[in-house]
Design an enzyme around this catalytic site. Structure first.
Site, PDB file in Angstrom:
ATOM      1  N   ASP A   1       0.707  -1.304   0.117  1.00  0.00           N
ATOM      2  CA  ASP A   1       0.243  -0.031   0.134  1.00  0.00           C
ATOM      3  C   ASP A   1       0.914   1.436   0.106  1.00  0.00           C
ATOM      4  OD1 ASP A   1       0.791  -0.527   2.519  1.00  0.00           O
ATOM      5  OD2 ASP A   1      -1.179  -0.096   3.482  1.00  0.00           O
ATOM      6  N   GLY A   2       1.868   1.150   0.942  1.00  0.00           N
ATOM      7  CA  GLY A   2       2.834   2.496   0.866  1.00  0.00           C
ATOM      8  C   GLY A   2       3.405   2.934  -0.713  1.00  0.00           C
ATOM      9  N   SER A   3       4.099   1.807  -0.970  1.00  0.00           N
ATOM     10  CA  SER A   3       4.579   2.086  -2.486  1.00  0.00           C
ATOM     11  C   SER A   3       3.674   2.224  -3.535  1.00  0.00           C
ATOM     12  CB  SER A   3       5.246   0.666  -2.912  1.00  0.00           C
ATOM     13  OG  SER A   3       6.323   0.306  -1.834  1.00  0.00           O
TER      14      SER A   3
ATOM     15  N   GLN B   1      10.426 -15.333   6.806  1.00  0.00           N
ATOM     16  CA  GLN B   1       9.176 -15.233   6.135  1.00  0.00           C
ATOM     17  C   GLN B   1       9.054 -14.641   4.779  1.00  0.00           C
ATOM     18  OE1 GLN B   1       6.142 -14.366   9.619  1.00  0.00           O
ATOM     19  NE2 GLN B   1       8.292 -13.613   9.918  1.00  0.00           N
ATOM     20  N   ARG B   2       9.981 -13.852   4.509  1.00  0.00           N
ATOM     21  CA  ARG B   2      10.177 -13.060   3.470  1.00  0.00           C
ATOM     22  C   ARG B   2      10.889 -13.767   2.112  1.00  0.00           C
ATOM     23  NH1 ARG B   2      10.375  -7.190   5.003  1.00  0.00           N
ATOM     24  NH2 ARG B   2      12.338  -7.136   3.870  1.00  0.00           N
TER      25      ARG B   2
ATOM     26  N   ASP C   1       2.089  -9.182   4.520  1.00  0.00           N
ATOM     27  CA  ASP C   1       1.196  -8.676   5.094  1.00  0.00           C
ATOM     28  C   ASP C   1      -0.213  -9.066   5.091  1.00  0.00           C
ATOM     29  OD1 ASP C   1       3.476  -7.932   6.688  1.00  0.00           O
ATOM     30  OD2 ASP C   1       3.142  -5.888   5.714  1.00  0.00           O
TER      31      ASP C   1
ATOM     32  N   GLU D   1       3.453  -9.768  15.453  1.00  0.00           N
ATOM     33  CA  GLU D   1       4.487  -8.387  15.959  1.00  0.00           C
ATOM     34  C   GLU D   1       3.876  -7.240  16.518  1.00  0.00           C
ATOM     35  OE1 GLU D   1       7.141  -7.347  12.772  1.00  0.00           O
ATOM     36  OE2 GLU D   1       5.485  -6.805  11.288  1.00  0.00           O
TER      37      GLU D   1
ATOM     38  N   ARG E   1       7.570 -27.964  26.695  1.00  0.00           N
ATOM     39  CA  ARG E   1       7.706 -26.508  26.962  1.00  0.00           C
ATOM     40  C   ARG E   1       6.461 -25.720  26.234  1.00  0.00           C
ATOM     41  NH1 ARG E   1      14.075 -26.304  25.198  1.00  0.00           N
ATOM     42  NH2 ARG E   1      14.913 -26.052  27.412  1.00  0.00           N
TER      43      ARG E   1
HETATM   44  O1  F6P Z   1       5.520  -5.070   5.343  1.00  0.00           O
HETATM   45  C1  F6P Z   1       6.420  -6.354   5.075  1.00  0.00           C
HETATM   46  C2  F6P Z   1       7.271  -6.319   6.484  1.00  0.00           C
HETATM   47  O2  F6P Z   1       8.124  -7.685   6.391  1.00  0.00           O
HETATM   48  C3  F6P Z   1       6.454  -6.379   7.826  1.00  0.00           C
HETATM   49  O3  F6P Z   1       5.718  -7.482   8.188  1.00  0.00           O
HETATM   50  C4  F6P Z   1       7.726  -6.153   8.807  1.00  0.00           C
HETATM   51  O4  F6P Z   1       7.062  -5.311   9.963  1.00  0.00           O
HETATM   52  C5  F6P Z   1       8.275  -5.225   8.183  1.00  0.00           C
HETATM   53  O5  F6P Z   1       8.365  -5.448   6.605  1.00  0.00           O
HETATM   54  C6  F6P Z   1      10.107  -5.496   8.355  1.00  0.00           C
HETATM   55  O6  F6P Z   1      10.547  -4.352   7.633  1.00  0.00           O
HETATM   56  P1  F6P Z   1      12.279  -4.507   7.318  1.00  0.00           P
HETATM   57  O7  F6P Z   1      12.482  -5.322   6.158  1.00  0.00           O
HETATM   58  O8  F6P Z   1      12.673  -3.137   7.143  1.00  0.00           O
HETATM   59  O9  F6P Z   1      13.025  -4.703   8.726  1.00  0.00           O
END
Ligand code: F6P
Length: 368
Positions: free
Chosen positions: A118-120, A287-288, A143, A238, A178
Site C-alpha cells: 500500500d505504501g509503495s 518469512q520473506r 502482510d 509482531e 515447553r
Molecule cells: O511489510 C513487510 C514487513 O516484512 C513487515 O511484516 C515487517 O514489519 C516489516 O516489513 C519489516 O521491515 P524491514 O525489512 O525494514 O525490517
C-alpha cells in the site's frame, strides 16, 4: 517492435517470495505476445534518482530457467526514502519527486508497472499523477493487508514458512514439555499469525485486531495441561498490543523503527503466570526470503500477464487483484483506501475459536 511500446518495471517496499515470478511473467507477456521492450529499474524508485538511471533491458532469455523459483527480487528494492520527503545526509527532508519523474522520461517509458504494497503504490500513484506516467500496480506484501484483493504476492509463502516453523517447534516443545512462542511478521494486520496458527495447530494466537489478556492465555495453557498435554504452541503477531497498551518496537542503528520483540515479553509473562518452561522464536525475515510456493507462483504469473494486458488496453491507474478464483483489476486508489485487517467476525477467527484456540477476548461463543 510492434506499437513501439517500452514499459518499465520496478519492485518497491519490502521484498517477498514471488517477485521474480511476476517479473518473469511481465517479460514473457510483453515481449513474446506484444513484441514490446521491458526495462527493469533497479532498487525501486532509488534507481530513478541516480544518473544515469539504473536500469537494464530484460529479455525472455534473462528470465527463463531459475527465476520463477528464485526468492527476493533480481531488480533490488527499497522500503525507505519517500521521494516526496527524501531524507538527506544533513538530516533534512527534500522533495525529489521531479527527479524520479524525469528519470522515467529519460527512459522513454510508455507505461510503468510498479510491484508494491500500500505504501509503495500510494507513492507511485502520486508520482504517476504528478508526472503524467501511465501506471499499473501489482500487489505484493507478506502482510496481505492491501484492500480489494484476496491475496497479495508473497503472503502464501510467508504463511507456509510460519506453518513449517510450528511443525518444527511442536516436536521439540513436546520433548521438553515447553510452551513455545512464535513471533511472526505482518505489521498491523494479523493475517500471517491467524492463518499459520490454525494450519500449524497453535493453542493461542494473538493478533493486533483482537484484545487479549495474560490470564486468557494462561487459562488456555492450564486447560491443556489439565487434559494431560505437556506442551503448547503460541503464535503472536509482531503488532499485537502489549498488556499495558502500546506495541513492541525495535530501533535500528540508522534510526528506523519496526515492530518486533513482543514474543520475548509474552514468553516471560506466560512463564510467570503458569510456571511453564517457555522458549521464544522470532521468525523475522525468514518469512520473506526463499522460494515462492506454488500458489504464489500462480498468483504472481497471473498478475504479471494481466498487468501487461491492461497496458495493451490502455487501462492505467489500476491494480491487478485476485477475486473469486480469478484475476481482476481495480482502481489503485480504492485498493489503498480499503485496508484489509483481519475480519474479527470472519471465518478464520470463528474457525480458530471453534478449534478451542485462544484468539483473545471475547472467546468461547459456541454459535458466533
Ligand atoms: O511489510 C513487510 C514487513 O516484512 C513487515 O511484516 C515487517 O514489519 C516489516 O516489513 C519489516 O521491515 P524491514 O525489512 O525494514 O525490517
Amino acid at each position: 517492435m510492434s506499437n513501439g511500446k517500452r514499459i518499465g518495471i520496478l519492485t518497491s517496499g519490502g521484498d517477498c517470495a514471488g517477485l521474480n515470478a511476476v517479473i518473469r511473467a511481465v517479460v514473457h507477456r510483453a515481449v513474446t505476445t506484444y513484441n514490446w521492450q521491458v526495462v527493469g529499474i533497479e532498487e525501486g524508485t532509488h534507481g530513478l534518482l541516480d544518473r544515469p538511471v539504473r536500469h537494464r533491458v530484460l529479455l525472455p532469455a534473462d528470465v527463463d530457467g531459475t527465476m520463477l523459483r528464485q526468492g527476493g527480487t533480481v531488480l533490488g528494492t527499497t522500503n525507505k526514502g519517500d521521494p516526496f520527503a527524501y531524507p538527506m545526509p544533513d538530516g533534512s527532508k527534500k522533495d525529489r519527486s521531479q527527479e524520479i519523474i524525469s528519470g522515467c522520461r529519460e527512459l522513454g517509458l510508455d507505461a510503468l508497472i510498479g510491484i508494491g504494497g500500500d505504501g509503495s503504490l500510494a507513492i507511485l500513484r502520486r508520482l504517476a499523477q504528478e508526472g503524467g506516467l501511465n501506471l499499473v500496480g501489482i500487489p505484493k506484501t507478506i502482510d496481505n493487508d492491501l484492500g480489494l484483493t484476496e491475496v497479495s504476492v508473497g503472503y502464501d509463502t510467508a504463511v507456509a514458512v510460519a506453518t513449517e516453523a510450528l511443525d518444527r517447534l511442536q516436536p521439540t516443545a513436546a520433548s521438553h514439555a515447553r510452551v513455545m512462542v512464535l513471533e511472526v511478521m505482518g505489521r498491523d494486520a494479523g493475517h500471517i499469525a491467524l492463518a499459520a496458527g490454525i494450519a500449524g495447530g497453535a493453542d493461542v494466537i494473538l493478533l493486533p485486531e483482537i484484545p487479549w489478556t495474560v490470564e486468557g492465555v494462561a487459562n488456555r495453557i492450564r486447560q491443556i495441561r489439565a487434559h494431560g498435554r505437556n506442551f503448547a504452541l503460541v503464535v503472536v503477531s509482531e503488532a499485537a498490543t502489549l498488556p499495558g497498551g502500546g506495541k513492541a518496537r525495535q530501533e535500528f542503528s540508522d534510526g528506523q523503527k519496526r515492530y518486533g520483540g513482543i514474543g520475548g515479553y509474552i514468553g516471560h509473562l506466560i512463564a510467570e503466570a503458569t510456571g511453564a518452561e517457555t522458549r521464544v522464536t522470532v521468525l523475522g525475515h525468514v518469512q520473506r526470503g526463499g522460494s515462492p510456493n506454488p500458489r504464489d507462483r500462480l498468483i504472481a504469473s497471473a498478475f504479471g500477464v494481466h498487468a501487461v494486458d491492461l497496458i495493451a488496453q490502455g487501462r492505467y491507474d489500476r491494480m491487478v487483484a485476485w477475486s473469486n478464483r480469478k484475476v481482476i483489476d481495480v482502481p489503485i486508489a480504492d485498493a489503498i483506501k480499503a485496508y484489509a485487517a483481519v475480519d474479527v467476525d470472519g471465518t478464520l477467527v470463528r474457525t480458530a475459536r471453534g478449534l478451542g484456540i485462544y484468539v483473545g477476548e471475547p472467546m468461547g461463543d459456541p454459535v458466533a
